[in-house]
Design an enzyme around this catalytic site. Structure first.
Site, PDB file in Angstrom:
ATOM      1  N   ARG A 103     -14.056  -8.488   0.659  1.00 20.12           N
ATOM      2  CA  ARG A 103     -12.797  -8.064   0.436  1.00 20.12           C
ATOM      3  C   ARG A 103     -11.754  -9.579   0.713  1.00 20.12           C
ATOM      4  O   ARG A 103     -10.718  -9.998   0.011  1.00 20.12           O
ATOM      5  CB  ARG A 103     -12.000  -6.907   1.344  1.00 20.12           C
ATOM      6  N   ARG A 151       0.851  -1.077  -0.122  1.00 16.38           N
ATOM      7  CA  ARG A 151      -0.069   0.024  -0.065  1.00 16.38           C
ATOM      8  C   ARG A 151       0.884   1.303  -0.208  1.00 16.38           C
ATOM      9  O   ARG A 151       1.738   1.297   1.015  1.00 16.38           O
ATOM     10  CB  ARG A 151      -0.942   0.053   1.369  1.00 16.38           C
ATOM     11  N   CYS A 205     -16.665   2.136   0.028  1.00 16.11           N
ATOM     12  CA  CYS A 205     -15.367   1.220   0.274  1.00 16.11           C
ATOM     13  C   CYS A 205     -14.786   1.254   1.590  1.00 16.11           C
ATOM     14  O   CYS A 205     -14.390   0.190   2.185  1.00 16.11           O
ATOM     15  CB  CYS A 205     -14.005   1.700  -0.599  1.00 16.11           C
ATOM     16  N   HIS A 224      -6.943   1.002  -6.740  1.00 16.34           N
ATOM     17  CA  HIS A 224      -7.347   0.092  -5.576  1.00 16.34           C
ATOM     18  C   HIS A 224      -8.112  -1.260  -6.077  1.00 16.34           C
ATOM     19  O   HIS A 224      -9.038  -1.374  -6.046  1.00 16.34           O
ATOM     20  CB  HIS A 224      -8.196   0.853  -4.724  1.00 16.34           C
ATOM     21  N   GLN A 279     -10.241  -3.518  -4.060  1.00 16.21           N
ATOM     22  CA  GLN A 279     -11.454  -3.218  -3.532  1.00 16.21           C
ATOM     23  C   GLN A 279     -12.646  -3.459  -4.652  1.00 16.21           C
ATOM     24  O   GLN A 279     -13.718  -3.665  -4.380  1.00 16.21           O
ATOM     25  CB  GLN A 279     -11.441  -1.525  -3.223  1.00 16.21           C
ATOM     26  N   ASP A 282     -17.118   7.676  -1.965  1.00 12.01           N
ATOM     27  CA  ASP A 282     -15.798   7.464  -1.416  1.00 12.01           C
ATOM     28  C   ASP A 282     -15.726   8.946  -0.914  1.00 12.01           C
ATOM     29  O   ASP A 282     -16.049   9.985  -1.026  1.00 12.01           O
ATOM     30  CB  ASP A 282     -14.754   7.111  -2.097  1.00 12.01           C
TER      31      ASP A 282
END
Ligand code: CP
Ligand code: NVA
Length: 336
Positions: free
Chosen positions: A311, A121, A283, A148, A151, A243
Site C-alpha cells: 500500500r 475515505r 485487504c 477501494h 487497495q 474480505d
C-alpha cells in the site's frame, strides 16, 4: 465570483505517448490501462530505490478526511507523503459526515487554497466525485462504499512481484461483492488478467462495475467470471482473496450475513482446491474465524502483510503521478 468552474479534465490524460498523467483517482476507471501500468511501474521504482524520490514532493501538502476508521490507509498515506518530502494532515471525520457543517463545494474551495492533494475515505462515492468536481487540486479515493482503488492496485502489484506475468494468472475472490471486489475487477480488467468472483446470491458485485469491467476486458483480453460456487471459483487458481462479510457501514447486517456466508469461508478445505503454489490474500482488517481461518491467514502462502506493505509503495506512486509528475512508461514489446 463563480468558484464552481474550476474543474479538472474529466478523464485521465496521456500528455504525449509514453508519458502518463492523471488528474484524480476517484475510481480505478480514471487510470485506464496505461495509468494502472504506470502506477505499478512507478511503485516498483519507489520500492527498490526510495532514496531517489526523497525530495520528489518537497513542500507539498496533503490533507486526509476519513469518515470511517483506518489503520493501513491512513498510515501508509502519511508515511508515503512524508517519505517523498511532503507533509500530511489528518482530519477524523468519523463522528460527522464531511459535509455536515458546510457544503462540499465550500469545503473544496477552502482546501484548494491550502493543500496540494485531498485524500478522502467516505461512505458515498458521490462525496468523492463532488469533491473532485469542485476542488482544483487532485482528489484520491481512500475507500468508499463502492470502490477501494488504492487497495486493488497494491494487490496486483503484490501479485506481479510474486508471479511476474499478470496475464498468466487467475485470482479467485470469494465472499461479498463489495468495494474491494469492485476495484479488483476493474484493475484486473485493465491489466488483462483473469479473475473469478464467487458470491452468495443477492451479494454479487455492482452491475455497472461488472459491465464496465467486461467492456474493458474486450480491449485487454482479461477474463472475468462471476459465480456463486466457491469451490468452482477456487479450482486451480494462483491466488485466493477474501474480505469482511460485512463492510464498514453494514455492521447492523452482520448477524444476517453470518448465517449466509459460512460456505464462503476461506479455510484449509477450500484453499486445497487452488493450485499448490496459490497465495492467500486479504485487504485487512480480517475477522479471523469468519471469512478466513487462522490457519490460512498464518500459512506460508499468505501474502497479507506484503499487500499491506505495498500500500505504501503504490500510494507513493499515485501521489507522485497526481501531483504533476509525468511518468515515462517502459516501451512494451508488441508481443507482450
Ligand atoms: N485495507 C485497508 O484499507 O485497511 P484500513 O481500513 O486499515 O485502512
Ligand atoms: N470491504 C471492507 C474493506 C476494508 C479495508 C470495508 O469497506 O469495510
Amino acid at each position: 465570483m463563480n468558484h464552481q468552474l474550476q474543474t479538472k479534465p474529466p478523464e485521465a490524460t496521456e500528455t504525449f505517448p509514453g508519458l502518463f498523467r492523471c488528474p484524480d483517482l476517484i475510481s480505478t476507471r480514471d487510470l485506464g490501462p496505461r495509468g494502472v501500468e504506470a502506477v505499478l511501474h512507478l511503485a516498483g521504482l519507489m520500492k527498490s530505490r526510495p532514496s531517489v524520490f526523497q525530495r520528489a514532493l518537497a513542500g507539498r501538502q496533503m490533507v486526509m478526511f476519513f469518515e470511517k476508521p483506518s489503520l493501513r490507509t491512513r498510515l501508509t498515506f502519511e508515511a508515503g507523503m512524508t517519505s517523498l518530502g511532503g507533509a500530511a494532515m489528518f482530519v477524523d471525520q468519523t463522528k460527522a459526515r464531511l459535509d455536515a457543517r458546510e457544503t462540499l463545494s465550500d469545503i473544496a474551495h477552502n482546501l484548494e487554497r491550502w493543500v496540494d492533494v485531498i485524500v478522502l475515505r467516505t461512505f458515498a462515492q458521490e462525496t468523492i466525485v463532488g469533491m473532485a468536481q469542485y476542488a482544483s487540486v487532485p482528489v484520491i479515493n481512500a475507500l468508499s462504499d463502492l470502490e477501494h482503488p488504492c487497495q486493488a492496485l497494491a494487490d496486483y502489484f503484490t501479485l506481479q512481484e510474486r508471479f511476474c506475468d499478470l496475464k498468466k494468472i487467475c485470482l479467485a475472490y470469494v465472499g461479498d461483492g463489495n468495494n474491494v471486489a469492485h476495484s479488483l475487477l476493474l484493475t484486473c480488467a485493465f491489466l488483462g488478467s483473469s479473475i473469478r468472483v464467487a458470491t452468495p446470491a443477492g451479494y454479487a458485485p455492482n452491475a455497472q462495475i461488472v459491465a464496465d469491467a467486461l467492456e474493458i476486458s474486450k480491449l485487454t483480453g482479461a477474463h472475468i467470471e462471476l459465480l456463486t460456487e466457491p469451490h468452482a471459483a477456487v479450482a486451480g487458481v494462483d491466488a485466493v482473496y477474501t474480505d469482511a462479510w460485512a463492510s464498514m457501514g453494514q455492521e447492523e447486517e452482520g448477524e444476517k450475513r453470518a448465517q449466509i456466508f459460512p460456505p464462503y469461508q476461506v479455510n484449509r478445505k477450500l484453499i486445497a482446491h487452488a493450485a499448490p503454489h496459490a497465495v492467500f490474500m486479504h485487504c485487512l482488517p480480517a475477522h479471523r474465524g469468519q471469512e478466513v481461518t487462522d490457519e490460512v491467514m498464518d500459512s506460508d502462502n499468505s501474502v497479507i502483510f506484503d499487500q499491506a506493505e505495498n500500500r505504501l509503495h503504490v500510494q507513493k506512486a499515485i501521489l507522485y503521478l497526481l501531483l504533476g509528475s509525468s511518468v515515462r512508461l517502459p516501451v512494451r514489446s508488441p508481443h507482450a
